[in-house]
Design a protein around this motif. Structure first.
Motif, mmCIF file in Angstrom:
data_model
loop_
_atom_site.group_PDB
_atom_site.id
_atom_site.type_symbol
_atom_site.label_atom_id
_atom_site.label_comp_id
_atom_site.label_asym_id
_atom_site.label_seq_id
_atom_site.Cartn_x
_atom_site.Cartn_y
_atom_site.Cartn_z
ATOM 1 N N TYR A 154 0.744 -1.179 -0.067
ATOM 2 C CA TYR A 154 -0.047 -0.060 0.162
ATOM 3 C C TYR A 154 0.720 1.196 0.094
ATOM 4 C CZ TYR A 154 -3.727 -3.110 1.339
ATOM 5 O OH TYR A 154 -4.782 -4.078 1.361
ATOM 6 N N THR A 155 2.073 1.179 0.700
ATOM 7 C CA THR A 155 2.994 2.440 0.849
ATOM 8 C C THR A 155 3.449 2.620 -0.543
ATOM 9 O OG1 THR A 155 3.412 1.611 3.029
ATOM 10 C CG2 THR A 155 5.007 3.223 2.200
ATOM 11 N N ARG A 156 3.921 1.555 -1.350
ATOM 12 C CA ARG A 156 4.382 1.827 -2.492
ATOM 13 C C ARG A 156 3.457 2.284 -3.383
ATOM 14 N NH1 ARG A 156 9.189 -0.911 -3.231
ATOM 15 N NH2 ARG A 156 9.577 -2.565 -1.556
ATOM 16 N N ARG A 157 2.143 1.769 -3.399
ATOM 17 C CA ARG A 157 1.333 2.237 -4.375
ATOM 18 C C ARG A 157 0.891 3.591 -4.172
ATOM 19 N NH1 ARG A 157 -4.346 -0.449 -3.398
ATOM 20 N NH2 ARG A 157 -3.303 -2.295 -3.885
ATOM 21 N N ILE A 158 0.618 3.908 -2.803
ATOM 22 C CA ILE A 158 0.150 5.630 -2.794
ATOM 23 C C ILE A 158 1.380 6.440 -3.000
ATOM 24 C CG2 ILE A 158 -0.403 7.188 -1.055
ATOM 25 C CD1 ILE A 158 -2.001 4.650 0.356
ATOM 26 N N PHE A 159 2.458 6.254 -2.644
ATOM 27 C CA PHE A 159 3.351 7.191 -2.621
ATOM 28 C C PHE A 159 4.267 7.435 -4.095
ATOM 29 C CE2 PHE A 159 2.694 7.078 1.734
ATOM 30 C CZ PHE A 159 2.693 8.340 2.195
ATOM 31 N N SER A 160 4.130 6.185 -4.813
ATOM 32 C CA SER A 160 4.583 6.136 -6.230
ATOM 33 C C SER A 160 3.724 6.858 -7.090
ATOM 34 C CB SER A 160 4.969 4.602 -6.849
ATOM 35 O OG SER A 160 3.646 3.985 -6.756
ATOM 36 N N ARG A 161 2.288 6.721 -6.707
ATOM 37 C CA ARG A 161 1.065 7.499 -7.493
ATOM 38 C C ARG A 161 1.314 8.913 -7.262
ATOM 39 N NH1 ARG A 161 -3.924 3.256 -6.959
ATOM 40 N NH2 ARG A 161 -3.281 1.887 -8.524
ATOM 41 N N LEU A 162 1.742 9.146 -6.009
ATOM 42 C CA LEU A 162 1.871 10.699 -5.514
ATOM 43 C C LEU A 162 2.972 11.214 -6.198
ATOM 44 C CD1 LEU A 162 1.130 10.607 -1.792
ATOM 45 C CD2 LEU A 162 -0.245 11.820 -3.527
ATOM 46 N N GLY A 163 3.882 10.291 -6.988
ATOM 47 C CA GLY A 163 5.132 10.849 -7.502
ATOM 48 C C GLY A 163 6.137 11.208 -6.623
ATOM 49 N N MET A 164 6.166 10.482 -5.376
ATOM 50 C CA MET A 164 7.177 10.867 -4.409
ATOM 51 C C MET A 164 8.381 9.808 -4.338
ATOM 52 S SD MET A 164 4.925 12.243 -1.507
ATOM 53 C CE MET A 164 6.180 12.567 -0.229
ATOM 54 N N VAL A 165 7.989 8.532 -4.873
ATOM 55 C CA VAL A 165 9.009 7.574 -4.790
ATOM 56 C C VAL A 165 9.033 6.570 -6.062
ATOM 57 C CG1 VAL A 165 9.079 7.327 -2.196
ATOM 58 C CG2 VAL A 165 7.627 5.883 -3.621
ATOM 59 N N PRO A 166 10.137 6.107 -6.662
ATOM 60 C CA PRO A 166 9.891 5.246 -7.563
ATOM 61 C C PRO A 166 9.001 3.774 -7.198
ATOM 62 C CG PRO A 166 12.277 5.683 -7.357
ATOM 63 C CD PRO A 166 11.440 6.321 -6.045
ATOM 64 N N ALA A 167 8.227 3.454 -8.238
ATOM 65 C CA ALA A 167 7.520 2.131 -7.821
ATOM 66 C C ALA A 167 8.278 0.837 -7.117
ATOM 67 C CB ALA A 167 6.408 1.892 -9.120
ATOM 68 N N HIS A 168 9.605 0.856 -7.608
ATOM 69 C CA HIS A 168 10.269 -0.540 -7.547
ATOM 70 C C HIS A 168 11.423 -0.363 -6.738
ATOM 71 C CE1 HIS A 168 7.439 -2.547 -10.304
ATOM 72 N NE2 HIS A 168 7.811 -1.496 -11.169
ATOM 73 N N SER A 169 11.294 0.797 -5.735
ATOM 74 C CA SER A 169 12.456 1.152 -4.916
ATOM 75 C C SER A 169 12.348 -0.241 -3.812
ATOM 76 C CB SER A 169 12.008 2.134 -3.995
ATOM 77 O OG SER A 169 11.885 3.451 -4.602
#
Length: 229
Positions: A154-169
């Protein structure tokens, strides 16, 4: 030949705190982790692997119904009997073994865990068969109240959509980035993770409903979808 060291992932602390405030205003305090004891938190952290929390609740109720939600009871229980009790949580034979490993570890280290530093405590739980980074961090944050930020899908999904982190970090890169940006604050981490889970279930689903999202105005994904509409 020397290799270049990868730069640490950086997050905007101000933007992270703004998102937290918006989520808290939208959903209110979540009162996590739903458990009566630190041991119940640990059991729940193992049982919630690859399943919904509603299934974990049914498994925990089965244990409570026969007064078996206890370290020594689970430690002594035959594996097949334990597996049937936790069957609602899925992968019940695997999780029964993992609970057995956890109980053996806790019994062997009775009275030795609380004094450990955060890093040493995390290493100790990661040494237990069947406990990976997310499960260990659940245990550290919710059972031991240590300032460890839990990273999940969920963290990956939300913050990658927000543009704050790469999706596959990588997991560790994300965890450390959140902890550096927010500072060591177990109460904040507790509530933030709970709010992330709530938001991912109600708005930022696999097929998101941006019309009910309190973060939509700051969300790169939502803005792009609106532009394409």
């Amino acid at each position: 030949m020397a290799t270049l060291k990868e730069s640490p992932l950086k997050l905007d602390g101000r933007r992270l705190r703004t998102a937290y405030s918006q989520l808290l205003q939208r959903y209110g305090p979540q009162h996590w982790w739903p458990a009566d004891s630190a041991f119940e938190v640990m059991v729940g952290a193992v049982l919630t692997q690859n399943t919904a929390w509603s299934n974990v609740e049914r498994a925990i109720q089965n244990l409570k119904a026969i007064e078996a939600l206890d370290l020594h009871q689970i430690d002594r229980m035959p594996p097949d009997e334990l597996a049937q009790l936790i069957r609602p949580a899925g992968y019940f034979n695997v999780k029964a073994r993992r609970l057995k490993h956890l109980c053996s570890f806790l019994r062997a280290h009775a009275g030795q865990l609380q004094p450990l530093s955060d890093k040493a405590l995390r290493r100790a739980f990661l040494s237990v068969n069947g406990i990976g980074p997310e499960t260990a961090d659940d245990i550290l944050l919710y059972a031991f109240e240590r300032p460890v930020f839990v990273i999940d899908a969920y963290t990956r999904r939300i913050f990658s959509r927000l543009g704050m982190v790469p999706a596959h970090s990588a997991y560790e890169a994300l965890r450390l980035a959140f902890e550096r940006a927010l500072g060591p604050d177990p109460e904040l981490f507790n509530e933030y993770h709970a709010l992330i889970v709530r938001h991912a279930k109600e708005a930022c689903r696999k097929q998101p409903d941006c019309t009910v999202c309190c973060l939509a105005l700051e969300c790169d994904w939502a803005v792009q979808q609106h532009a394409l509409a």
